[in-house]
Write an enzyme that holds these catalytic residues in place. Sequence first.
Site, PDB file in Angstrom:
ATOM      1  N   ARG A  88      24.306 -23.637  28.194  1.00  0.00           N
ATOM      2  CA  ARG A  88      23.077 -24.266  28.665  1.00  0.00           C
ATOM      3  C   ARG A  88      23.113 -24.364  30.177  1.00  0.00           C
ATOM      4  NH1 ARG A  88      21.303 -29.085  24.735  1.00  0.00           N
ATOM      5  NH2 ARG A  88      21.982 -28.168  22.783  1.00  0.00           N
ATOM      6  N   GLY A  89      21.919 -24.358  30.755  1.00  0.00           N
ATOM      7  CA  GLY A  89      21.786 -24.532  32.188  1.00  0.00           C
ATOM      8  C   GLY A  89      20.529 -25.306  32.494  1.00  0.00           C
ATOM      9  N   GLY A  90      20.206 -25.396  33.766  1.00  0.00           N
ATOM     10  CA  GLY A  90      19.052 -26.169  34.199  1.00  0.00           C
ATOM     11  C   GLY A  90      17.728 -25.634  33.698  1.00  0.00           C
ATOM     12  N   MET A  91      17.638 -24.322  33.492  1.00  0.00           N
ATOM     13  CA  MET A  91      16.370 -23.719  33.071  1.00  0.00           C
ATOM     14  C   MET A  91      16.251 -23.592  31.559  1.00  0.00           C
ATOM     15  SD  MET A  91      14.631 -22.637  35.927  1.00  0.00           S
ATOM     16  CE  MET A  91      13.577 -21.387  35.258  1.00  0.00           C
ATOM     17  N   ASP A  99      23.690 -17.793  44.457  1.00  0.00           N
ATOM     18  CA  ASP A  99      24.375 -18.722  43.548  1.00  0.00           C
ATOM     19  C   ASP A  99      25.661 -18.080  43.029  1.00  0.00           C
ATOM     20  OD1 ASP A  99      24.742 -21.135  42.210  1.00  0.00           O
ATOM     21  OD2 ASP A  99      23.600 -20.493  40.449  1.00  0.00           O
TER      22      ASP A  99
END
Length: 182
Positions: A35-38, A150
């Site tokens: 999972r990530g921020g988006m 990034d």
Amino acid sequence: TVVTAPPEPPPTASVAGLPANSTLGGYQIIKELGRGGMGAVYLARQLSLNREVALKVMRPEWGRNAAFVARFTREAYAAAQLNHHHVVQIYDFGEDKGTAYFSMEYVDGTNLAGLVRQKSRLDPEEAVGYILQAARGLKFAHDQSMVHRDVKPENLLLNTHGIVKVADLGLVKTPEVAEAEE
């Protein structure tokens, strides 16, 4: 306009609500990879070609925010322009059931952060080899007027054959993005 990642939801929040064996577009979900921020990334099977892919799925709540949809779309489009041995290949982009997604090459292995955690330290020659591979992928992107923005061990994937693939171009800066930010 500067687009930043949305805040992380509480741990109990659903990323995209995609259980194993469900389908999105032409993809059957196998399991969540991360999972990530988006959103979330799933191991999925592309039904039309019967192959495993990584399927990046945008959080439904961000799908209503035009800036985040643009960033998600930009990541898919930018990465799809890069066909290089050391860059994760993008296959497809779409939207189904109100959820935006893109499919990409599944890199079976780990990332460099996981490798360092596992080994606690790398042999200098081994580390230089990984960095050289990542630099080749990043140089190719730079030659296409793209800057990653990034680069970190979590975004440098290492397959089971020792090949490094640069991933997660969500913050990529292209000439169009630079112009829009000005």
